[in-house]
Design a protein around this motif. Structure first.
Motif, PDB file in Angstrom:
ATOM      1  N   THR A  45       0.820  -1.215   0.000  1.00  0.00           N
ATOM      2  CA  THR A  45       0.000   0.000   0.000  1.00  0.00           C
ATOM      3  C   THR A  45       0.858   1.272   0.000  1.00  0.00           C
ATOM      4  O   THR A  45       0.387   2.330  -0.394  1.00  0.00           O
ATOM      5  CB  THR A  45      -0.930   0.040   1.229  1.00  0.00           C
ATOM      6  OG1 THR A  45      -0.140   0.011   2.431  1.00  0.00           O
ATOM      7  CG2 THR A  45      -1.888  -1.148   1.232  1.00  0.00           C
ATOM      8  N   VAL A  46       2.116   1.134   0.445  1.00  0.00           N
ATOM      9  CA  VAL A  46       3.015   2.292   0.529  1.00  0.00           C
ATOM     10  C   VAL A  46       4.380   1.933  -0.044  1.00  0.00           C
ATOM     11  O   VAL A  46       4.959   0.900   0.322  1.00  0.00           O
ATOM     12  CB  VAL A  46       3.201   2.756   1.997  1.00  0.00           C
ATOM     13  CG1 VAL A  46       4.203   3.908   2.062  1.00  0.00           C
ATOM     14  CG2 VAL A  46       1.875   3.167   2.610  1.00  0.00           C
ATOM     15  N   ILE A  47       4.878   2.779  -0.944  1.00  0.00           N
ATOM     16  CA  ILE A  47       6.275   2.685  -1.372  1.00  0.00           C
ATOM     17  C   ILE A  47       7.023   3.753  -0.588  1.00  0.00           C
ATOM     18  O   ILE A  47       6.761   4.949  -0.738  1.00  0.00           O
ATOM     19  CB  ILE A  47       6.443   2.897  -2.883  1.00  0.00           C
ATOM     20  CG1 ILE A  47       5.646   1.841  -3.662  1.00  0.00           C
ATOM     21  CG2 ILE A  47       7.918   2.811  -3.265  1.00  0.00           C
ATOM     22  CD1 ILE A  47       5.743   1.990  -5.171  1.00  0.00           C
ATOM     23  N   CYS A  48       7.905   3.320   0.277  1.00  0.00           N
ATOM     24  CA  CYS A  48       8.565   4.226   1.218  1.00  0.00           C
ATOM     25  C   CYS A  48       9.570   5.148   0.525  1.00  0.00           C
ATOM     26  O   CYS A  48       9.994   4.905  -0.606  1.00  0.00           O
ATOM     27  CB  CYS A  48       9.265   3.419   2.309  1.00  0.00           C
ATOM     28  SG  CYS A  48       8.148   2.404   3.296  1.00  0.00           S
ATOM     29  N   GLY A  71       6.041   7.535  -1.754  1.00  0.00           N
ATOM     30  CA  GLY A  71       6.733   8.433  -0.838  1.00  0.00           C
ATOM     31  C   GLY A  71       7.656   9.435  -1.511  1.00  0.00           C
ATOM     32  O   GLY A  71       7.679   9.580  -2.737  1.00  0.00           O
ATOM     33  N   ASN A  72       8.455  10.112  -0.701  1.00  0.00           N
ATOM     34  CA  ASN A  72       9.385  11.131  -1.189  1.00  0.00           C
ATOM     35  C   ASN A  72      10.585  10.490  -1.894  1.00  0.00           C
ATOM     36  O   ASN A  72      11.113   9.466  -1.440  1.00  0.00           O
ATOM     37  CB  ASN A  72       9.895  11.986  -0.029  1.00  0.00           C
ATOM     38  CG  ASN A  72       8.789  12.724   0.680  1.00  0.00           C
ATOM     39  OD1 ASN A  72       7.755  13.040   0.087  1.00  0.00           O
ATOM     40  ND2 ASN A  72       8.980  13.009   1.960  1.00  0.00           N
ATOM     41  N   GLU A  73      10.993  11.069  -2.996  1.00  0.00           N
ATOM     42  CA  GLU A  73      12.204  10.675  -3.728  1.00  0.00           C
ATOM     43  C   GLU A  73      12.200   9.198  -4.123  1.00  0.00           C
ATOM     44  O   GLU A  73      13.265   8.590  -4.278  1.00  0.00           O
ATOM     45  CB  GLU A  73      13.461  10.985  -2.890  1.00  0.00           C
ATOM     46  CG  GLU A  73      13.599  12.458  -2.534  1.00  0.00           C
ATOM     47  CD  GLU A  73      14.854  12.757  -1.733  1.00  0.00           C
ATOM     48  OE1 GLU A  73      15.521  11.811  -1.280  1.00  0.00           O
ATOM     49  OE2 GLU A  73      15.166  13.939  -1.562  1.00  0.00           O
ATOM     50  N   VAL A  74      11.041   8.613  -4.311  1.00  0.00           N
ATOM     51  CA  VAL A  74      10.948   7.181  -4.590  1.00  0.00           C
ATOM     52  C   VAL A  74      11.697   6.797  -5.866  1.00  0.00           C
ATOM     53  O   VAL A  74      12.462   5.834  -5.892  1.00  0.00           O
ATOM     54  CB  VAL A  74       9.477   6.728  -4.665  1.00  0.00           C
ATOM     55  CG1 VAL A  74       9.368   5.342  -5.299  1.00  0.00           C
ATOM     56  CG2 VAL A  74       8.871   6.695  -3.269  1.00  0.00           C
TER      57      VAL A  74
END
Length: 227
Positions: A45-48, A71-74
């Protein structure tokens, strides 16, 4: 997918059969290294933050329907990345998420997206077309900064604020429509937009946008159209 625990409490990180790092429950993808193509598992559900950071070989990634947050800068500096199909349940795209993704030409955002972080698509040099979804209320600082090939982008009626340098450096952009819903526009929004000839605005809003865009008054064109 089977996972092998490689860290202990308080942060449990597991290594999947695909070599990537996940949270213990498999719902968060932590890190992927040196893959040309990668399929994110259905349970994620989340790509960190920084999960694919500087993954230079990456050309294609498949995202699951379960994904809600990027997420940020993925995908920061994934310069060969060409194909990304965003899932229908995606809600948020983090800061610098696709920064320096030089090979992406088009991006279709699903209607579920309500948050796009600052500089999310900056320096996407090949990007020619992207849609901003109706749930987005703020186009943040540097969102499309130096997207030099971008020609097709529309601002929906949901947007209330366009922050600093949001479209700066979009050198191929010839025209853009800004709805009356926009109340605040930051500095340098269209700086270095060398081809920009028309900033279309609703009929009867010339005074308002002349104040919001003092450096681009000569490009403002009122149009009588229901948008």
């Amino acid at each position: 997918m089977k996972r092998r625990k490689i860290t202990g409490e308080p942060f449990v990180i597991c290594k999947g059969e695909d070599g990537a790092l996940y949270s213990d429950n498999g719902q968060s993808l932590w890190r992927v290294v040196n893959e040309k193509k990668f399929q994110v598992p259905d349970c994620v559900t989340v790509i960190c933050d920084r999960a694919f950071y500087k993954c230079s070989p990456l050309r294609r990634v498949s995202l699951p329907k379960s994904l809600k947050v990027i997420g940020n800068e993925v995908f920061w500096h994934c310069r060969k990345l060409q194909s990304v199909k965003l899932p229908l349940n995606l809600v948020a795209i983090g800061e610098y998420a696709f920064n320096y993704c030089w090979s992406i030409e088009t991006m279709l955002l699903p209607s579920s997206v309500t948050e796009i972080g600052r500089s999310a698509f900056s320096f996407c040099m090949a990007l020619t077309r992207i849609n901003i979804t109706k749930g987005v209320t703020v186009i943040r600082d540097f969102t499309f900064y130096w997207c030099v090939a971008l020609t097709d982008v529309s601002v929906p009626k949901s947007v209330r604020k366009i922050e600093r340098f949001a479209f700066s450096g979009c050198k191929a952009m010839k025209s853009i429509y800004i709805p009356n819903s926009v109340r605040t526009i930051g500095e340098g929004v269209f700086k270095f937009c060398e081809s920009l000839e028309r900033i279309e605005i609703p009929k009867g809003t010339l005074d308002k946008f002349s104040k919001l865009l003092p450096d681009d008054r000569d490009k403002l064109v009122e149009i009588d159209i229901n948008r």
